[in-house]
Design an enzyme around this catalytic site. Sequence first.
Site, PDB file in Angstrom:
ATOM      1  N   GLY A 119     -68.723  42.211  31.268  1.00  0.00           N
ATOM      2  CA  GLY A 119     -69.264  42.282  32.618  1.00  0.00           C
ATOM      3  C   GLY A 119     -67.826  42.625  33.298  1.00  0.00           C
TER       4      GLY A 119
ATOM      5  CB  SER B 204     -63.152  41.830  33.382  1.00  0.00           C
ATOM      6  OG  SER B 204     -63.820  42.514  32.030  1.00  0.00           O
ATOM      7  CG  ASP B 205     -66.771  36.570  30.241  1.00  0.00           C
ATOM      8  OD1 ASP B 205     -65.535  35.820  29.986  1.00  0.00           O
ATOM      9  OD2 ASP B 205     -67.523  36.553  29.532  1.00  0.00           O
ATOM     10  CD  GLN B 206     -64.837  42.661  25.031  1.00  0.00           C
ATOM     11  OE1 GLN B 206     -64.024  42.185  24.624  1.00  0.00           O
ATOM     12  NE2 GLN B 206     -64.994  43.989  25.466  1.00  0.00           N
TER      13      GLN B 206
END
Length: 193
Positions: free
Chosen positions: A106, A69-71
């Site tokens: 994501g 996950s990425d933000q």
Amino acid sequence: MTNYQLVLASTSPFRQQLLNKLAVPFITATPDCDETPLAGESPTALVLRLAESKAKSCPLTQTSLVIGSDQVCVIDDEIIGKPHTRERAIEQLTRQSGKSITFYTGLALYNSQTDTIHSKLDTFTVHFRQLTQQQIENYVDKEQPFYCAGSFKSEGLGIALFERLEGKDPNTLVGLPLIDLIGMLAAEGFAVL
């Protein structure tokens, strides 16, 4: 059905707390990927690429489903990172006061046995109250959100900064869209319930 090990490709305590909500056993691993944005890369393309890269970059010892996950936080079409200091947190919150900011998260789920990956983008919008300088400084001093994109912790006192929140999954704001993740896990035969 394969007996998958569930792996969270993150060292973030916030993402670990979120995944704990699902009451399923998992381990964490440190992803090995360069998080530098590519030239001309949009915020949405960046978070999807990094989520997939994180999920695929972890060292594994058995058949696994790996969650990446990425933000990013975007205000006025600019990506805003973690502030790291009191001064930068105050600066970010001052800039956000009375405005709406968007978080793009994501999410990726990598199956190490089949070498397949599911990925999805979730969007969440935060509408800030009009804040005074004193309110901003009081908040930063109380919660010290130096390692949070946007300089707040929505799961804590940060909720006092907002006029309203807009999105399908409140967990997205903290960094791990659980509603989407549950669907991805189900598609791989991993039942949460």
